[in-house]
Write a protein that holds these residues in place. Structure first.
Motif, PDB file in Angstrom:
ATOM      1  N   GLY A  85       0.845  -1.195   0.000  1.00 42.46           N
ATOM      2  CA  GLY A  85       0.000   0.000   0.000  1.00 42.46           C
ATOM      3  C   GLY A  85       0.872   1.233   0.000  1.00 42.46           C
ATOM      4  N   ALA A  86       0.275   2.372  -0.347  1.00 44.15           N
ATOM      5  CA  ALA A  86       1.022   3.631  -0.347  1.00 44.15           C
ATOM      6  C   ALA A  86       0.065   4.784  -0.075  1.00 44.15           C
ATOM      7  CB  ALA A  86       1.743   3.815  -1.683  1.00 44.15           C
ATOM      8  N   GLY A  87       0.650   5.915   0.355  1.00 38.75           N
ATOM      9  CA  GLY A  87      -0.154   7.071   0.750  1.00 38.75           C
ATOM     10  C   GLY A  87      -0.096   8.203  -0.263  1.00 38.75           C
ATOM     11  N   LEU A  88      -1.014   9.142  -0.097  1.00 40.06           N
ATOM     12  CA  LEU A  88      -1.125  10.296  -0.989  1.00 40.06           C
ATOM     13  C   LEU A  88      -1.521  11.512  -0.139  1.00 40.06           C
ATOM     14  CD1 LEU A  88      -1.333  11.344  -3.984  1.00 40.06           C
ATOM     15  CD2 LEU A  88      -3.726  10.653  -3.928  1.00 40.06           C
ATOM     16  N   TYR A  89      -0.542  12.416   0.073  1.00 36.30           N
ATOM     17  CA  TYR A  89      -0.796  13.575   0.934  1.00 36.30           C
ATOM     18  C   TYR A  89      -1.169  14.807   0.120  1.00 36.30           C
ATOM     19  CZ  TYR A  89       1.147  11.509   5.249  1.00 36.30           C
ATOM     20  OH  TYR A  89       1.387  10.747   6.370  1.00 36.30           O
ATOM     21  N   THR A  90      -2.100  14.669  -0.819  1.00 35.31           N
ATOM     22  CA  THR A  90      -2.538  15.865  -1.550  1.00 35.31           C
ATOM     23  C   THR A  90      -4.048  16.017  -1.326  1.00 35.31           C
ATOM     24  OG1 THR A  90      -2.705  14.490  -3.548  1.00 35.31           O
ATOM     25  CG2 THR A  90      -0.715  15.797  -3.315  1.00 35.31           C
ATOM     26  N   PRO A  91      -4.571  17.257  -1.370  1.00 35.33           N
ATOM     27  CA  PRO A  91      -5.994  17.446  -1.058  1.00 35.33           C
ATOM     28  C   PRO A  91      -6.888  16.660  -2.016  1.00 35.33           C
ATOM     29  CG  PRO A  91      -4.858  19.570  -1.264  1.00 35.33           C
ATOM     30  CD  PRO A  91      -3.897  18.523  -1.726  1.00 35.33           C
ATOM     31  N   SER A  92      -7.983  16.150  -1.505  1.00 35.91           N
ATOM     32  CA  SER A  92      -8.856  15.316  -2.345  1.00 35.91           C
ATOM     33  C   SER A  92      -9.366  16.097  -3.556  1.00 35.91           C
ATOM     34  CB  SER A  92     -10.041  14.793  -1.532  1.00 35.91           C
ATOM     35  OG  SER A  92     -10.833  15.862  -1.112  1.00 35.91           O
ATOM     36  N   TRP A  93      -9.540  17.418  -3.368  1.00 36.23           N
ATOM     37  CA  TRP A  93     -10.118  18.240  -4.444  1.00 36.23           C
ATOM     38  C   TRP A  93      -9.055  18.760  -5.408  1.00 36.23           C
ATOM     39  CZ3 TRP A  93      -7.906  23.031  -4.198  1.00 36.23           C
ATOM     40  CH2 TRP A  93      -7.326  23.381  -2.965  1.00 36.23           C
ATOM     41  N   ASN A  94      -7.794  18.440  -5.121  1.00 39.21           N
ATOM     42  CA  ASN A  94      -6.715  18.986  -5.955  1.00 39.21           C
ATOM     43  C   ASN A  94      -5.609  17.945  -6.164  1.00 39.21           C
ATOM     44  OD1 ASN A  94      -5.512  21.017  -7.431  1.00 39.21           O
ATOM     45  ND2 ASN A  94      -4.417  21.885  -5.668  1.00 39.21           N
ATOM     46  N   SER A  95      -6.020  16.697  -6.367  1.00 42.12           N
ATOM     47  CA  SER A  95      -5.032  15.633  -6.588  1.00 42.12           C
ATOM     48  C   SER A  95      -5.015  15.254  -8.059  1.00 42.12           C
ATOM     49  CB  SER A  95      -5.424  14.380  -5.780  1.00 42.12           C
ATOM     50  OG  SER A  95      -5.305  14.622  -4.405  1.00 42.12           O
ATOM     51  N   ASP A  96      -3.857  14.837  -8.505  1.00 45.38           N
ATOM     52  CA  ASP A  96      -3.729  14.377  -9.889  1.00 45.38           C
ATOM     53  C   ASP A  96      -4.548  13.087 -10.039  1.00 45.38           C
ATOM     54  OD1 ASP A  96      -2.843  13.015 -12.175  1.00 45.38           O
ATOM     55  OD2 ASP A  96      -0.820  13.839 -12.019  1.00 45.38           O
ATOM     56  N   PRO A  97      -5.516  13.068 -10.972  1.00 47.44           N
ATOM     57  CA  PRO A  97      -6.371  11.874 -11.122  1.00 47.44           C
ATOM     58  C   PRO A  97      -5.561  10.588 -11.330  1.00 47.44           C
ATOM     59  CG  PRO A  97      -7.189  13.655 -12.493  1.00 47.44           C
ATOM     60  CD  PRO A  97      -5.884  14.140 -11.912  1.00 47.44           C
ATOM     61  N   ALA A  98      -4.397  10.716 -11.980  1.00 48.25           N
ATOM     62  CA  ALA A  98      -3.574   9.510 -12.207  1.00 48.25           C
ATOM     63  C   ALA A  98      -3.036   8.980 -10.872  1.00 48.25           C
ATOM     64  CB  ALA A  98      -2.423   9.833 -13.157  1.00 48.25           C
ATOM     65  N   HIS A  99      -2.698   9.903  -9.950  1.00 46.36           N
ATOM     66  CA  HIS A  99      -2.216   9.482  -8.629  1.00 46.36           C
ATOM     67  C   HIS A  99      -3.340   8.802  -7.847  1.00 46.36           C
ATOM     68  CE1 HIS A  99       1.117  12.807  -8.773  1.00 46.36           C
ATOM     69  NE2 HIS A  99       1.484  11.696  -9.383  1.00 46.36           N
ATOM     70  N   VAL A 100      -4.534   9.377  -7.949  1.00 48.60           N
ATOM     71  CA  VAL A 100      -5.673   8.829  -7.202  1.00 48.60           C
ATOM     72  C   VAL A 100      -5.975   7.415  -7.694  1.00 48.60           C
ATOM     73  CG1 VAL A 100      -8.105   9.149  -6.607  1.00 48.60           C
ATOM     74  CG2 VAL A 100      -6.630  11.150  -6.905  1.00 48.60           C
ATOM     75  N   ARG A 101      -5.971   7.258  -9.007  1.00 56.89           N
ATOM     76  CA  ARG A 101      -6.260   5.923  -9.553  1.00 56.89           C
ATOM     77  C   ARG A 101      -5.172   4.918  -9.168  1.00 56.89           C
ATOM     78  NH1 ARG A 101     -10.613   5.527 -12.531  1.00 56.89           N
ATOM     79  NH2 ARG A 101     -11.555   7.525 -13.068  1.00 56.89           N
ATOM     80  N   ALA A 102      -3.916   5.381  -9.212  1.00 62.82           N
ATOM     81  CA  ALA A 102      -2.811   4.478  -8.864  1.00 62.82           C
ATOM     82  C   ALA A 102      -2.961   4.004  -7.417  1.00 62.82           C
ATOM     83  CB  ALA A 102      -1.471   5.186  -9.056  1.00 62.82           C
ATOM     84  N   MET A 103      -3.356   4.933  -6.513  1.00 60.13           N
ATOM     85  CA  MET A 103      -3.498   4.534  -5.107  1.00 60.13           C
ATOM     86  C   MET A 103      -4.673   3.573  -4.917  1.00 60.13           C
ATOM     87  SD  MET A 103      -3.813   6.790  -1.649  1.00 60.13           S
ATOM     88  CE  MET A 103      -5.292   7.616  -2.202  1.00 60.13           C
TER      89      MET A 103
END
Ligand SMILES: NC(=O)c1ccc[n+]([C@@H]2O[C@H](COP(=O)([O-])OP(=O)(O)OC[C@H]3O[C@@H](n4cnc5c(N)ncnc54)[C@H](OP(=O)(O)O)[C@@H]3O)[C@@H](O)[C@H]2O)c1
Length: 268
Positions: A85-103
């Protein structure tokens, strides 16, 4: 469940909690099948006898290969630990969609698909265990990790549902909810970085070894949830009893780590 001679497949076993689980479970007599992308680190974690399969667990071919190789070597899988697993410390409303999908691919879809692959043979044998590594962030939403929390809430409810779906097949499911564990999680992020107010409050941090020992004990007593460290239950209780208070505290910690309003969008 007694760990000795059980075949245990662990994802994300090249470092951190996964590698510590491999060590602790080997010491307790488990037969290991380990997977992650870094072959060299996996080799260290696998020891002399463990089976290792290097690959990206978000790829269907890797998942099929690791299950096939484990069944070929050992003839069965007693426990699947979905740990990668991995984390993503960017705001939900301003995250790169590719990062969100990867997570979501890594934290949610990979465990669902791997479970689908191993459950078939577990059902035929009438026994087995699925261990899903969630997080305390899957019990209490952390605003500096909103989307990561969403993945871990998904992992928690998936595991609860699996336990009820598969009870009569003799298969148990357990969620692990670590708090702050000393690993390279904070450097291996998909994107973003830990805000200063959060980085400073690591007073309940535990070692990966301690987390792995709690996971091993959870397997032995067929726990439903392993909170590690257990003091995390206090935070969960506080969030249930005093939601507005906790939300306000978390909001102010989060706000301290933010740029001035509009800066991220390039506003004047
Ligand atoms: N550390 C904490 O404070 C903490 C707290 C709560 C929950 N957790 C959860 O605990 C689990 C383990 O975290 P950790 O702290 O041990 O993190 P870590 O030290 O960063 O280890 C992550 C592991 O996942 C593997 N991995 C990452 N992406 C992968 C991919 N695409 N395919 C295959 N393997 C991949 C990594 O290996 P490769 O890079 O070699 O692929 C590594 O073995 C995660 O689910 C995390 O969300 C951690």
């Amino acid at each position: 469940m007694q760990i000795r001679d059980k075949v245990i497949l662990i994802t994300g076993a090249s470092e951190g909690i996964g590698a510590a689980c491999a060590q602790v479970l080997r010491e307790r007599g488990a037969l290991l099948s380990l997977t992650a992308r870094s072959e060299d680190k996996l080799r260290l974690a696998a020891g002399a006898d463990g089976l290792l399969t290097a690959g990206d667990i978000t790829a269907p071919e890797t998942r099929e290969r690791v299950v096939a190789r484990t069944l070929e070597r050992y003839g069965r899988i007693d426990v699947l630990i979905n740990n990668a697993g991995a984390g993503l410390y960017t705001p939900s409303w301003n995250s790169d969609p590719a990062h969100v999908r990867a997570m979501f691919e890594l934290n949610v879809f990979a465990p669902i698909e791997l479970t689908r692959l191993v459950v078939q043979s577990m059902r035929r044998r009438g026994s087995g265990m699925i261990v899903n590594v969630g997080s305390i962030a899957g019990k209490v939403t952390l605003p500096w990790l909103t989307l990561y929390s969403a993945t871990k809430y998904a992992v928690g409810s998936l595991t609860d549902g699996l336990r009820m779906e598969l009870k009569r097949d003799g298969i148990h499911a357990m969620t692990v909810c670590p708090g702050y564990v000393e690993t390279r999680f904070q450097s291996n992020l998909i994107a973003g970085r830990i805000p200063p107010g959060v980085a400073d409050s690591r007073m309940f941090a535990i070692s990966a070894r301690r987390c792995a020992e709690d996971i091993a004990s959870g397997i032995e007593r067929r726990a439903r949830t392993v909170m590690t460290p257990r003091v995390g239950w206090l935070l969960v209780a506080a969030a249930r009893l005093f939601p507005a208070l906790l939300e306000s505290r978390f909001e102010s910690i989060h706000a301290r780590g933010q740029s001035p309003r509009g800066a991220a969008e390039g506003a004047p």
